[in-house]
Design a protein around this motif. Structure first.
Motif, PDB file in Angstrom:
ATOM      1  N   ALA A 135       0.839  -1.200   0.000  1.00  0.00           N
ATOM      2  CA  ALA A 135       0.000   0.000   0.000  1.00  0.00           C
ATOM      3  C   ALA A 135       0.876   1.253   0.000  1.00  0.00           C
ATOM      4  N   GLY A 190       2.357   1.740  -3.322  1.00  0.00           N
ATOM      5  CA  GLY A 190       1.317   2.277  -4.204  1.00  0.00           C
ATOM      6  C   GLY A 190       1.160   3.779  -4.058  1.00  0.00           C
ATOM      7  N   ILE A 191       1.121   4.258  -2.810  1.00  0.00           N
ATOM      8  CA  ILE A 191       0.944   5.699  -2.564  1.00  0.00           C
ATOM      9  C   ILE A 191       2.146   6.479  -3.102  1.00  0.00           C
ATOM     10  N   LEU A 197       2.814   4.772  -7.460  1.00  0.00           N
ATOM     11  CA  LEU A 197       1.822   4.451  -8.490  1.00  0.00           C
ATOM     12  C   LEU A 197       0.875   5.623  -8.753  1.00  0.00           C
ATOM     13  N   ASN A 207      -2.859   7.437 -12.409  1.00  0.00           N
ATOM     14  CA  ASN A 207      -4.163   8.089 -12.365  1.00  0.00           C
ATOM     15  C   ASN A 207      -4.475   8.860 -13.632  1.00  0.00           C
ATOM     16  N   PHE A 248     -14.343   8.893   0.126  1.00  0.00           N
ATOM     17  CA  PHE A 248     -13.479   7.732  -0.072  1.00  0.00           C
ATOM     18  C   PHE A 248     -13.216   7.486  -1.556  1.00  0.00           C
ATOM     19  N   PRO A 276      -7.083  10.291  -3.597  1.00  0.00           N
ATOM     20  CA  PRO A 276      -6.013   9.705  -4.410  1.00  0.00           C
ATOM     21  C   PRO A 276      -5.106   8.769  -3.600  1.00  0.00           C
ATOM     22  N   TYR A 277      -4.923   9.073  -2.303  1.00  0.00           N
ATOM     23  CA  TYR A 277      -4.066   8.196  -1.494  1.00  0.00           C
ATOM     24  C   TYR A 277      -4.657   6.796  -1.417  1.00  0.00           C
ATOM     25  N   ASN A 309      -4.311   5.093  -4.850  1.00  0.00           N
ATOM     26  CA  ASN A 309      -2.935   4.666  -5.130  1.00  0.00           C
ATOM     27  C   ASN A 309      -2.520   3.487  -4.272  1.00  0.00           C
ATOM     28  N   SER A 310      -2.938   3.489  -3.001  1.00  0.00           N
ATOM     29  CA  SER A 310      -2.561   2.364  -2.150  1.00  0.00           C
ATOM     30  C   SER A 310      -3.218   1.085  -2.667  1.00  0.00           C
ATOM     31  N   LEU A 311      -4.427   1.222  -3.206  1.00  0.00           N
ATOM     32  CA  LEU A 311      -5.099   0.042  -3.753  1.00  0.00           C
ATOM     33  C   LEU A 311      -4.367  -0.488  -4.981  1.00  0.00           C
TER      34      LEU A 311
END
Lengths: 188, 184
Positions: A174, A177-178, A181, A185, B102, B106-107, B110-112
């Motif tokens: 996770a 990802g933050i 990644l 978007n 939710f 964006p956090y 992105n974590s997903l």
């Protein structure tokens, strides 16, 4: 006032038995539940529309817990509040608990028979193939950049070779990802 | 009693950290079997997956009932399943309240994106564990050919695209028949 209470009770019972029915007809993972949700919750009861169900699914898929349980809670909560969320989930898990307890109590008595042992050895083979077909599908849908391939491989090796807890792996992924990644978007 | 308490705790933890479908609980169950060998063996776990796949209900709930029953009888089966759902219920109710925020965060998005490939790797590792049980002969230190060949054939069949998807139960039944016929 008592009339209102009565209506609420009937709604909760309706939620319980609708989800009991869905639970008793879903074979396999959460995805198998989708056609049943559409038939019962969307078309028959009109508790949610098809788009809402897909949103619940998307969120249920990427929040902790089993997708089917998350989705049951979502529908129940949006329709009858916190108690509704709890009752819908209990309805969904009740058939599993009843059926599995029946099977498990019988299985203890027959598990020493050699045919049963052979059958289970064969079933394990089928299960292995099914697990890898799930993995294959997940790779196709979610592992589509080099970084994601690396995350998947490291996660695999971390648990197979070093026995690292899945929790540690999930938290690390996770964070990656933050941090890394973000640019995805723009493409999405 | 201590086992029952530990079982509920392990399942609360699984419910809090397993993300996705029922097989997502699998890596946690492999770990449970390693940490508490008297609860259930890896062989039993493989049987549990098979039964959970071929009976009604979500796989994760079926497996939690089964694991709980094996560990602490009927009460264990019921409490393990309820423990597994408690984190879901709490989290989903909170999210349902905050749903709009939710969706756009964006956090979270992105974590997903990082989590999904990791979950894929975790499920693959569970598959690898079951694969070893099926094909590795630890007496002679060799790979068993017939089970390996059957796994490849079954896997190819799962990827085949006939007009209608082959139901997992049919694979389970075919596996059981092969097991009896070939005395696996």
């Amino acid at each position: 006032m008592s009339n209102k209470k009565h209506g609420k009770l009937r709604l909760l019972l309706d939620l319980y038995f609708t989800f009991f029915k869905i639970g008793s007809m879903t074979f396999g993972g959460g995805y198998a539940m989708l056609p049943l949700l559409n038939a019962e919750v969307v078309e028959k009861k009109k508790w949610a529309n098809e788009e809402q169900i897909l949103d619940y699914y998307a969120i249920g898929q990427c929040t902790p817990g089993i997708i089917a349980v998350n989705t049951s809670t979502f529908v129940g909560y949006n329709h009858a509040g916190i108690l509704g969320g709890i009752i819908a989930t209990l309805g969904f898990i009740s058939p599993s608990i009843i059926i599995i307890l029946l099977i498990a109590s019988v299985l203890d008595q027959v598990s020493h028979i050699s045919e049963v042992k052979h059958a289970f050895a064969g079933v394990r083979i089928a299960v292995t193939a099914l697990i890898f077909s799930t993995v294959f599908k997940l790779i196709k849908n979610n592992v589509n950049t080099i970084l994601k391939v690396i995350i998947a491989i490291i996660s695999f090796l971390a648990i197979v070779m070093f026995d690292i807890s899945p929790i540690v792996i999930s938290v690390a992924a996770a964070i990656v990802g933050i941090l890394f990644l973000k640019e995805d978007n723009k493409n999405a | 009693m201590r086992d029952l308490f530990l079982l509920c705790f392990e399942y609360l933890k699984t419910g809090l950290f397993a993300i996705g479908g029922g097989l997502a609980t699998l890596p946690f169950l492999v770990q449970m079997s390693n940490n508490y060998p008297h609860w259930f063996t890896l062989e039993q776990l493989a049987d549990m997956i098979a039964i959970s796949e071929s009976t009604p209900g979500a796989i994760g709930i079926n497996m939690s009932t089964y694991v709980g029953y094996n560990t602490y009888g009927i009460l264990g089966g019921i409490l393990a399943s309820i423990s597994l759902t408690i984190p879901s219920i709490v989290i989903i109710i909170i999210i349902a309240k905050l749903m709009n925020k939710f969706n756009d965060n964006p956090y979270i998005q992105n974590s997903l994106k990082g989590l999904r490939p990791a979950v894929t790797g975790l499920i693959a590792s569970a598959g690898f564990t079951v694969l070893k049980l099926c094909v590795y002969d630890n007496i002679n230190n060799t790979i068993k050919i017939l089970p390996s060949a059957l796994i490849v054939i079954f896997f190819i069949l799962t990827q085949a695209k006939p007009t209608k998807k082959i139901h997992p139960i049919l694979f389970i039944i075919a596996g059981a028949i092969c097991g009896i016929v070939f005395k696996l």
